[in-house]
Design a protein around this motif. Structure first.
Motif, PDB file in Angstrom:
ATOM      1  N   ILE A  83      43.320  43.179  29.517  1.00 32.23           N
ATOM      2  CA  ILE A  83      42.790  42.885  30.758  1.00 32.23           C
ATOM      3  C   ILE A  83      41.406  43.231  30.735  1.00 32.23           C
ATOM      4  O   ILE A  83      40.576  42.380  31.510  1.00 32.23           O
ATOM      5  CB  ILE A  83      43.618  43.902  31.788  1.00 32.23           C
ATOM      6  N   LEU A 112      52.977  44.422  36.481  1.00 30.46           N
ATOM      7  CA  LEU A 112      51.283  44.211  36.497  1.00 30.46           C
ATOM      8  C   LEU A 112      50.753  44.215  38.196  1.00 30.46           C
ATOM      9  O   LEU A 112      49.736  44.708  38.277  1.00 30.46           O
ATOM     10  CB  LEU A 112      50.926  42.957  36.093  1.00 30.46           C
ATOM     11  N   LEU A 149      49.484  51.439  33.939  1.00 28.24           N
ATOM     12  CA  LEU A 149      50.536  50.615  33.091  1.00 28.24           C
ATOM     13  C   LEU A 149      51.538  51.441  32.429  1.00 28.24           C
ATOM     14  O   LEU A 149      52.763  50.729  32.093  1.00 28.24           O
ATOM     15  CB  LEU A 149      49.731  49.720  32.327  1.00 28.24           C
ATOM     16  N   ALA A 155      46.647  37.097  36.015  1.00 30.05           N
ATOM     17  CA  ALA A 155      47.946  37.563  35.230  1.00 30.05           C
ATOM     18  C   ALA A 155      48.324  36.206  34.454  1.00 30.05           C
ATOM     19  O   ALA A 155      48.684  36.541  33.256  1.00 30.05           O
ATOM     20  CB  ALA A 155      48.972  37.802  36.095  1.00 30.05           C
ATOM     21  N   PHE A 202      52.788  43.265  25.820  1.00 30.72           N
ATOM     22  CA  PHE A 202      53.156  44.037  27.164  1.00 30.72           C
ATOM     23  C   PHE A 202      53.868  45.080  27.272  1.00 30.72           C
ATOM     24  O   PHE A 202      53.710  45.753  28.253  1.00 30.72           O
ATOM     25  CB  PHE A 202      53.872  42.703  28.146  1.00 30.72           C
TER      26      PHE A 202
END
Ligand SMILES: Cc1cc2nc3c(=O)[nH]c(=O)nc-3n(C[C@H](O)[C@H](O)[C@H](O)COP(=O)(O)OP(=O)(O)OC[C@H]3O[C@@H](n4cnc5c(N)ncnc54)[C@H](O)[C@@H]3O)c2cc1C
Length: 415
Positions: free
Chosen positions: A336, A303, A290, A314, A326
Motif C-alpha cells: 500500500i 481493507l 491490518l 484497492a 493479503f
C-alpha cells in the motif's frame, strides 16, 4: 532570404498561428514592420483553443528561479527568453488585452473565465487592426529554387517572399490542430539539426488485466505519491493525481515525470513507478490496523474498514500483489505504501499534450536565428525544449515568439 522586390516597409513572413507565431507577429507589427502570417489551417490558434478546454493554464505564479527549473536541461537556453518575458509579463500582456488573470489553488495562473476563446478573439482583432495580414489554408512546403517560400493553398501552389521569416510551426502532438511536425524534413533537408519529436506530457501503457481494465478505466486516482528513480539515480517524488485509462495511465502527476519515464523506457525497455496509496498513513499504523481480526468480513471489506482503502486504490493492490500477501499485514502494508507499477511504453506522440525534441539550440544563435539559414528564425514548441504542464509550455511559447520577433527586427536593422 532578402526579397528581390522593393517594399516601402520591411516585410516579414510568420508561418504558424499558435501563441509563438502570433507573439512574433505582434512584436514585428508594433515596430512598424509589414507582417504576413500564414497558417495551414482554416483558422489560427487551434491547439491554443484545445489547451483551454479544461481551463487555459497560461502560466504559473511560483518564483521565477523555481519556474526556470521546470525547463530541466534546457534552462540555460530558455532563461534569457523567460527573464525578458516571463510569467509576470505574460499576465500584464493579457491584462492589457482586456483579459484579467487569477492564481488558482495550485498556484497556476488562468484567465478569468478560464477559456482561451475570448483571449484569442481579442488578440486576433488587435493584430488585424494593427495591420497583420492573415493567410489561412496556406500550408508551407519549403522553398522554391529562387529562395521564395512555397505554400499549398486550396487554389494551387503560391510563392511568397519576405526579407525575414519566423517559423512557429509547433510540435507533433494533436496533429488535428495543424501541428503535424511535417516541417521536420523541410528543415533537416536544409541542414538544420533537428532532434526527433517525441511525446512529452503523455500517458504510458500498462498491461492491465482484463478485469481491472473493464472495472477501473476512467477512474481517477486521487492523493497518491508517485516515486520514480531512473537508471542514473535522478529521482521524482510528488503527490498528485492521475487517471487509469484503457491502455495505462495519464494525467497531471504522470505528465510531471513523463520526460524521465520516457527516457527510462527508451534506455531499458520499461520503467517502474512506485505509488504510495495512503500518504497520510505510516507503515506501522497500516500494519497495526491490518493486523486486527478480520472476523467474517471479506478482505475487500477489511481493507476498507481498517485502512479506508477501496475502489481503484484497492483494485491496484489486488492487481499487483500475490493473493497470499493479503494474509500478511506487513507485506500488505508495504504494497500500500510502495506499490510497483510497470510501464511498458509511452503513448504515441499524436496523443501527447506536447512534444520533446525539435530544432536544436546549437543550430540557432542567441536571437533564435538559424545559423545555417540567415534571416530565418524559429520559436515555440518546435524548438528542442520540454517542460511539464502547469503553464510552462505556453509561457515559453510566448517568450520565444517574442524573442524571434525581436531577433528578426534586429536582423532587418543589421542587414
Ligand atoms: C490538450 C492540450 C492541453 C494543453 N494544455 C496546456 C496548458 O494547460 N498549459 C500550457 O502551458 N500548455 C498547454 N498545452 C500546450 C500548448 O497548447 C502548446 O505548447 C502551444 O500551443 C504551442 O504553441 P506554438 O505556437 O509553438 O505552436 P502551435 O500552437 O502548435 O501552433 C503551430 C501552428 O503552426 C501551423 N503549422 C504547422 N505546420 C504548418 C505548415 N507546414 N504550414 C503552415 N502552418 C503550419 C499549425 O496549423 C498551427 O496553427 C496543451 C496542449 C494540448 C494539446
Amino acid at each position: 532570404m532578402k526579397s528581390s522586390f522593393l517594399h516601402e516597409r520591411n516585410l516579414v513572413d510568420v508561418i504558424g498561428g499558435g501563441p509563438a507565431g502570433l507573439m512574433a507577429a505582434e512584436v514585428l507589427i508594433n515596430a512598424g514592420v509589414q507582417v504576413d502570417l500564414y497558417d495551414a489551417m482554416p483558422s489560427v490558434g487551434r491547439k491554443f483553443l484545445v489547451a483551454g478546454k479544461g481551463g487555459l493554464n497560461l502560466t504559473h505564479s511560483e518564483p521565477l528561479d523555481v519556474f526556470l527549473t521546470r525547463y530541466g536541461k534546457r534552462r540555460v537556453q530558455m532563461e534569457p527568453l523567460l527573464k525578458d518575458f516571463g510569467p509576470e509579463e505574460l499576465r500584464a500582456w493579457a491584462a492589457e488585452l482586456g483579459i484579467e488573470t487569477f492564481i488558482g489553488t495550485s498556484n497556476r495562473v488562468f484567465p478569468v473565465g478560464m477559456k482561451t476563446a475570448p483571449l484569442l478573439r481579442a488578440w486576433i482583432t488587435r493584430l488585424r487592426a494593427a495591420g497583420v495580414i492573415f493567410h489561412q489554408r496556406h500550408k508551407w512546403l519549403g522553398w522554391n529554387a529562387d529562395a521564395s517560400l512555397r505554400f499549398e493553398t486550396p487554389t494551387g501552389e503560391v510563392p511568397a517572399q519576405a526579407e525575414a521569416l519566423v517559423l512557429a510551426l509547433g510540435g507533433g502532438s494533436w496533429p488535428q490542430t495543424g501541428s503535424t511536425g511535417a516541417w521536420v524534413p523541410l528543415l533537416a533537408g536544409r541542414g538544420v539539426a533537428v532532434a526527433p519529436l517525441k511525446p512529452c506530457n503523455c500517458g504510458f501503457e500498462v498491461a492491465w488485466s482484463e478485469y481491472f481494465r473493464r472495472r477501473f478505466a476512467g477512474h481517477p486516482l486521487k492523493a497518491v505519491i508517485l516515486s520514480f528513480t531512473d537508471n542514473q539515480g535522478i529521482g521524482f517524488h510528488q503527490q498528485g493525481e492521475f487517471i487509469i485509462t484503457e491502455s495505462g495511465v495519464e494525467g497531471s502527476l504522470i505528465y510531471a515525470c513523463s520526460a524521465l519515464l520516457r527516457e527510462e523506457i527508451e534506455a531499458k525497455g520499461g520503467a517502474v513507478i512506485h505509488l504510495d496509496l495512503a500518504p497520510g498513513w505510516t507503515h506501522a499504523r497500516l500494519v497495526e490496523r491490518l493486523s486486527r481480526p478480520r472476523k467474517a468480513r471479506s478482505m475487500a471489506s477489511h481493507l476498507e474498514k481498517s485502512v479506508r482503502l477501496k475502489g481503484v486504490k484497492a483494485g491496484l493492490v489486488w492487481e499487483f500483489i500475490p493473493k497470499a500477501d493479503f494474509a500478511e499485514p506487513e507485506r500488505l502494508a508495504r504494497a500500500i505504501k510502495d506499490l510497483p507499477i510497470p510501464l511498458i511504453a509511452s503513448r504515441p506522440l499524436e496523443e501527447a499534450i506536447s512534444s520533446a525534441g525539435g530544432v536544436r539550440f546549437e543550430a540557432l544563435d542567441e536571437h533564435l536565428m538559424l545559423r545555417g539559414l540567415p534571416g530565418v528564425f524559429c520559436a515555440g514548441e518546435m524548438l528542442d525544449w520540454e517542460a511539464p504542464t502547469g503553464g510552462y509550455l505556453q509561457t515559453a511559447c510566448f517568450a520565444s515568439g517574442r524573442a524571434a520577433g525581436l531577433g528578426a527586427l534586429k536582423w532587418l536593422g543589421d542587414v
